[in-house]
Design a protein around this motif. Structure first.
Motif, PDB file in Angstrom:
ATOM      1  N   ASP A 250       0.824  -1.206   0.000  1.00 36.89           N
ATOM      2  CA  ASP A 250       0.000   0.000   0.000  1.00 36.89           C
ATOM      3  C   ASP A 250       0.863   1.262   0.000  1.00 36.89           C
ATOM      4  OD1 ASP A 250      -2.201  -1.579   0.000  1.00 36.89           O
ATOM      5  OD2 ASP A 250      -2.748  -1.239   2.100  1.00 36.89           O
ATOM      6  N   GLY A 251       2.021   1.173   0.654  1.00 41.80           N
ATOM      7  CA  GLY A 251       2.907   2.328   0.699  1.00 41.80           C
ATOM      8  C   GLY A 251       3.474   2.712  -0.651  1.00 41.80           C
ATOM      9  N   ARG A 252       3.484   1.770  -1.601  1.00 44.50           N
ATOM     10  CA  ARG A 252       3.993   2.088  -2.929  1.00 44.50           C
ATOM     11  C   ARG A 252       3.137   3.123  -3.641  1.00 44.50           C
ATOM     12  NH1 ARG A 252       4.698  -4.229  -4.590  1.00 44.50           N
ATOM     13  NH2 ARG A 252       6.350  -4.744  -3.084  1.00 44.50           N
ATOM     14  N   LEU A 253       1.894   3.286  -3.189  1.00 42.15           N
ATOM     15  CA  LEU A 253       1.029   4.276  -3.807  1.00 42.15           C
ATOM     16  C   LEU A 253       1.609   5.681  -3.696  1.00 42.15           C
ATOM     17  CD1 LEU A 253      -2.564   3.174  -2.737  1.00 42.15           C
ATOM     18  CD2 LEU A 253      -1.560   3.057  -5.007  1.00 42.15           C
ATOM     19  N   VAL A 254       2.323   5.946  -2.612  1.00 44.18           N
ATOM     20  CA  VAL A 254       2.840   7.309  -2.407  1.00 44.18           C
ATOM     21  C   VAL A 254       4.359   7.351  -2.356  1.00 44.18           C
ATOM     22  CG1 VAL A 254       0.769   8.111  -1.217  1.00 44.18           C
ATOM     23  CG2 VAL A 254       2.579   7.016   0.097  1.00 44.18           C
ATOM     24  N   ARG A 255       5.017   6.181  -2.506  1.00 45.60           N
ATOM     25  CA  ARG A 255       6.469   6.185  -2.369  1.00 45.60           C
ATOM     26  C   ARG A 255       7.137   6.992  -3.481  1.00 45.60           C
ATOM     27  NH1 ARG A 255       7.048   1.181  -1.333  1.00 45.60           N
ATOM     28  NH2 ARG A 255       7.029   1.497   0.909  1.00 45.60           N
ATOM     29  N   GLN A 256       6.705   6.799  -4.732  1.00 50.00           N
ATOM     30  CA  GLN A 256       7.283   7.562  -5.826  1.00 50.00           C
ATOM     31  C   GLN A 256       6.928   9.041  -5.712  1.00 50.00           C
ATOM     32  OE1 GLN A 256       9.780   5.340  -7.062  1.00 50.00           O
ATOM     33  NE2 GLN A 256       9.300   6.577  -8.855  1.00 50.00           N
ATOM     34  N   ALA A 257       5.700   9.324  -5.272  1.00 51.47           N
ATOM     35  CA  ALA A 257       5.317  10.719  -5.057  1.00 51.47           C
ATOM     36  C   ALA A 257       6.170  11.344  -3.970  1.00 51.47           C
ATOM     37  CB  ALA A 257       3.838  10.804  -4.688  1.00 51.47           C
ATOM     38  N   HIS A 258       6.459  10.554  -2.940  1.00 55.11           N
ATOM     39  CA  HIS A 258       7.323  11.025  -1.858  1.00 55.11           C
ATOM     40  C   HIS A 258       8.712  11.355  -2.384  1.00 55.11           C
ATOM     41  CE1 HIS A 258      10.295   9.712   1.354  1.00 55.11           C
ATOM     42  NE2 HIS A 258       9.781  10.811   1.839  1.00 55.11           N
ATOM     43  N   LYS A 259       9.242  10.494  -3.248  1.00 53.80           N
ATOM     44  CA  LYS A 259      10.558  10.753  -3.827  1.00 53.80           C
ATOM     45  C   LYS A 259      10.536  11.999  -4.706  1.00 53.80           C
ATOM     46  CE  LYS A 259      12.763   7.156  -5.259  1.00 53.80           C
ATOM     47  NZ  LYS A 259      13.206   5.979  -6.081  1.00 53.80           N
ATOM     48  N   ALA A 260       9.469  12.158  -5.493  1.00 56.55           N
ATOM     49  CA  ALA A 260       9.363  13.329  -6.360  1.00 56.55           C
ATOM     50  C   ALA A 260       9.315  14.614  -5.546  1.00 56.55           C
ATOM     51  CB  ALA A 260       8.121  13.213  -7.242  1.00 56.55           C
ATOM     52  N   LEU A 261       8.603  14.590  -4.429  1.00 57.94           N
ATOM     53  CA  LEU A 261       8.510  15.791  -3.609  1.00 57.94           C
ATOM     54  C   LEU A 261       9.834  16.109  -2.924  1.00 57.94           C
ATOM     55  CD1 LEU A 261       4.974  15.409  -2.033  1.00 57.94           C
ATOM     56  CD2 LEU A 261       5.723  17.149  -3.640  1.00 57.94           C
ATOM     57  N   LEU A 262      10.545  15.083  -2.468  1.00 56.71           N
ATOM     58  CA  LEU A 262      11.833  15.347  -1.830  1.00 56.71           C
ATOM     59  C   LEU A 262      12.839  15.903  -2.836  1.00 56.71           C
ATOM     60  CD1 LEU A 262      12.408  12.374   0.643  1.00 56.71           C
ATOM     61  CD2 LEU A 262      11.775  14.733   1.153  1.00 56.71           C
ATOM     62  N   ILE A 263      12.884  15.324  -4.047  1.00 60.75           N
ATOM     63  CA  ILE A 263      13.773  15.864  -5.075  1.00 60.75           C
ATOM     64  C   ILE A 263      13.338  17.280  -5.435  1.00 60.75           C
ATOM     65  CG2 ILE A 263      14.526  15.595  -7.468  1.00 60.75           C
ATOM     66  CD1 ILE A 263      14.303  12.585  -7.103  1.00 60.75           C
ATOM     67  N   GLY A 264      12.029  17.479  -5.556  1.00 56.91           N
ATOM     68  CA  GLY A 264      11.539  18.819  -5.853  1.00 56.91           C
ATOM     69  C   GLY A 264      11.871  19.824  -4.772  1.00 56.91           C
ATOM     70  N   SER A 265      11.866  19.381  -3.508  1.00 60.32           N
ATOM     71  CA  SER A 265      12.209  20.311  -2.425  1.00 60.32           C
ATOM     72  C   SER A 265      13.653  20.766  -2.516  1.00 60.32           C
ATOM     73  CB  SER A 265      11.945  19.648  -1.070  1.00 60.32           C
ATOM     74  OG  SER A 265      12.859  18.584  -0.830  1.00 60.32           O
ATOM     75  N   TRP A 266      14.544  19.870  -2.956  1.00 58.06           N
ATOM     76  CA  TRP A 266      15.943  20.272  -3.096  1.00 58.06           C
ATOM     77  C   TRP A 266      16.119  21.195  -4.298  1.00 58.06           C
ATOM     78  CZ3 TRP A 266      18.633  20.053   0.967  1.00 58.06           C
ATOM     79  CH2 TRP A 266      18.491  19.008   1.882  1.00 58.06           C
ATOM     80  N   LEU A 267      15.408  20.936  -5.381  1.00 57.90           N
ATOM     81  CA  LEU A 267      15.454  21.863  -6.514  1.00 57.90           C
ATOM     82  C   LEU A 267      14.922  23.235  -6.107  1.00 57.90           C
ATOM     83  CD1 LEU A 267      14.220  19.632  -9.495  1.00 57.90           C
ATOM     84  CD2 LEU A 267      16.562  20.350  -8.982  1.00 57.90           C
ATOM     85  N   LEU A 268      13.824  23.225  -5.354  1.00 60.29           N
ATOM     86  CA  LEU A 268      13.267  24.496  -4.904  1.00 60.29           C
ATOM     87  C   LEU A 268      14.170  25.192  -3.905  1.00 60.29           C
ATOM     88  CD1 LEU A 268       9.503  23.553  -4.578  1.00 60.29           C
ATOM     89  CD2 LEU A 268      10.460  25.335  -6.028  1.00 60.29           C
ATOM     90  N   THR A 269      14.917  24.403  -3.129  1.00 59.54           N
ATOM     91  CA  THR A 269      15.868  25.018  -2.209  1.00 59.54           C
ATOM     92  C   THR A 269      16.942  25.784  -2.973  1.00 59.54           C
ATOM     93  OG1 THR A 269      15.501  23.291  -0.552  1.00 59.54           O
ATOM     94  CG2 THR A 269      17.548  24.549  -0.398  1.00 59.54           C
ATOM     95  N   ILE A 270      17.491  25.153  -4.017  1.00 56.20           N
ATOM     96  CA  ILE A 270      18.499  25.830  -4.837  1.00 56.20           C
ATOM     97  C   ILE A 270      17.894  27.058  -5.512  1.00 56.20           C
ATOM     98  CG2 ILE A 270      20.081  25.560  -6.777  1.00 56.20           C
ATOM     99  CD1 ILE A 270      20.169  22.575  -6.158  1.00 56.20           C
TER     100      ILE A 270
END
Length: 592
Positions: A250-270
């Motif tokens: 069930d966690g796979r439903l949001v795992r990729q979304a979680h990864k996308a948001l974390l990568i996006g947060s670092w891009l937004l940080t820069i």
């Protein structure tokens, strides 16, 4: 000491009141990064939290046993498990059939489980809409219902038999769509491509058209830790599935979304660091005279640094609170719809580790973006600060020879960048991050976001949720990049009013000046676009599973052209407005 602190506070409040627009832009820039990081951290809890709540509400089992045999052989294989050592409770066996379901013209695989109204010791599915099973009706797992596009009151067919959808319900005893275990026929291994529905136990034999039924038994163990040994294994003709395995699925439903948001947060940080640095650089230019005045009245480098740094740290704290609140309360939008789980992220106050992490990020962005200007302000000579002179371009013979052959507009743009090289680098960084995010989004749009279930294809909720997270990041990136571009453009135009007026006095036309400013912003954007597209492709490839598709070449060309034209337009419009001002008025109002 108290007097110095009072002076810092008064100057801080004075700057905030005088530069409200810039302060708001700073808060937006930092809040964008902290809000996205908060979403990523909130999804950490979404990987396990909602399943735990669902398991508690529905009395989820520790282990689910499913024999490979069918009919009476299956019941005989399950009978000893109910009284096996270490088993404290059980429910079932419940009959199951692996049939085809047709809804809205699509025929897909479905795990059909027979249930009745009697309360069960384990696995009591919670109804989220409508009612529980009754003769002639079917209850659909919510994620499966969303993919099918059916609601309460619609009619579906199971193995050719029409049934009315009477409700939707969630369970912790089986993974949500599309990972409900399904068999091609009796005795075959399980394949995780199906949805789950419930029907009345008295009707499941009729729906199966005489096929032998399978059965499932739910078990509660005395030692909760013992269930971790049942991942998904088969022993003596019985397949065991632990709640741990179901939770991970069930966690796979949001795992990729979680990864996308974390990568996006670092891009937004820069991107936020670049934006804050651009705003700070523009304010530092305006504050040079104040630096000179502070040093002239006896302030040392530490005092000057404290005056500059305090303002941005306070703004960083305000942005941390804003981003934390927005990100935490926006998190349910990515975890609740169609998740097939109970509960939501963001209802309870965020945990302390999330608050500390987000606050540290906001302060780090403020400190990283202001450190350079603060150091330069603290070490600037008093006379030089009072003169408020721009950095003179470094003259090289080859540059002079090359400039002779340049058109007037191109020469103006090159000279503007030579006077403020740091601003040009910020434009390149801003364009690089924006193009990287857009390229990653195009890669996501190029993927097949469907899953094949028998004769038809349905939307894959995992890929849909990942694309939603990517779209959210892209929207924030584009807004922040637009803010950065507008701030950089206006700073460049205001800073170059006098040089541009001199160029016009020497014969440059308003059109040449306008094109020159557009060139000044577009030139450093070109390498940003050229590097951003391959960077976005590589970033998506590294963060995704094998077997991805690549976007068409026309998409990359369109993105590169759109980014460059947007930057040129954002620069040309205010440059045209500034070029309408008479040269004499500009030279008279701008100090030389």
């Amino acid at each position: 000491m108290a007097g110095r602190l009072l002076l810092v506070c008064r100057l801080l409040l004075r700057d905030v009141r005088r530069r409200r627009t810039e302060t708001v832009l700073l808060v937006i820039a930092i809040s964008a990064a902290t809000g996205t990081l908060t979403l990523g951290l909130a999804l950490n809890d979404a990987l396990a939290g909602p399943y735990e709540r669902t398991r508690a509400v529905t009395a989820g089992p520790d282990v689910v046993a499913t024999p490979t045999a069918t009919g009476q052989q299956a019941l005989a294989a399950l009978a000893p498990l109910a009284t096996a050592p270490g088993v404290t409770a059980h429910s079932g066996p419940y009959p199951m059939a692996y049939l085809m379901l047709t809804a809205r013209g699509k025929t897909v695989q479905a795990v059909v489980q027979g249930r009745d109204d009697s309360p069960a010791a384990l696995d009591r599915p919670a109804v989220t809409a409508g009612t529980w099973v009754r003769p002639g009706g079917v209850v659909v797992e919510p994620t499966f219902a969303n993919a099918l596009g059916v609601r309460t009151g619609d009619t579906v067919e199971i193995n050719g038999h029409p049934l009315r959808v009477v409700g939707t319900a969630v369970t912790a005893a089986r993974a949500v769509y599309p990972s409900a275990d399904w068999r091609i026929d009796s005795g075959s291994p399980l394949v995780q491509l199906a949805g789950l529905v419930w029907v009345d136990s008295s009707e499941i034999s009729l729906l199966a058209d005489g096929r032998p039924l399978s059965y499932t038994l739910n078990l509660r163990l005395a030692d909760p830790h013992a269930s971790t040994s049942f991942r998904h294994r088969s022993t003596a003709g019985i397949e065991y599935t632990s709640w741990v395995q179901i939770a991970e699925t069930d966690g796979r439903l949001v795992r990729q979304a979680h990864k996308a948001l974390l990568i996006g947060s670092w891009l937004l940080t820069i991107l936020a660091v670049a934006g804050v640095a651009g705003i700070v650089a523009g304010r530092a230019v305006e504050q040079r005279r104040r630096v000179g005045l502070l040093k002239a009245v006896g302030s040392g480098p530490a005092m000057v640094a404290a005056v500059h740094l305090a303002e941005y740290l306070v703004i960083g704290l305000a942005a941390a609170g804003t981003g934390l609140a927005v990100g935490w309360f926006a998190a349910p939008a990515l975890t609740n719809p169609g998740a097939g789980l109970l509960g939501s992220t963001g209802v309870q106050p965020p945990p302390l580790r999330t608050v500390v992490t987000v606050t540290a990020l906001a302060l780090a962005i403020a400190a990283a973006a202001t450190l350079g200007p603060v150091v330069r302000a603290a070490t600037t000579d008093t006379v030089h600060a009072l003169n408020d002179a721009a950095t003179p371009p470094r003259r090289r013979r080859w540059r002079v020879r090359l400039s002779r052959r340049m058109p007037a507009a191109l020469l103006i743009g090159v000279r503007v960048n030579a006077r403020r090289p740091r601003r040009a680098r910020l434009v390149m960084l801003n364009t690089l991050i924006t193009t990287t995010a857009l390229a990653a989004l195009l890669m996501g749009l190029a993927q097949d976001r469907t899953v094949k279930l028998g004769e038809s294809e349905l939307a894959n909720p995992r890929d849909t949720r990942t694309l939603q997270a990517m779209l959210l990041v892209i929207v924030v990136v584009c807004v922040l990049a637009l803010v950065n571009a507008v701030v950089t453009t206006w700073s460049a135009i205001l800073d170059n009013r006098h040089p541009l007026a001199v160029a016009r006095a020497l014969g440059a036309t308003p059109a040449q000046v306008t094109v020159g400013m557009a060139v000044a912003q577009t030139l450093p954007a070109v390498p940003g676009v050229a590097l951003g597209i391959p960077a976005g492709i590589v970033l998506y490839v590294l963060a995704s599973n094998p077997g991805i598709r690549y976007a068409p070449n026309a998409w990359w060309f369109a993105v590169a052209l759109a980014v460059l034209l947007t930057i040129a337009a954002l620069t040309a419009i205010p440059a045209m407005l500034a070029a309408r001002r008479p040269v004499a008025d500009t030279l008279r109002s701008t100090p030389t």
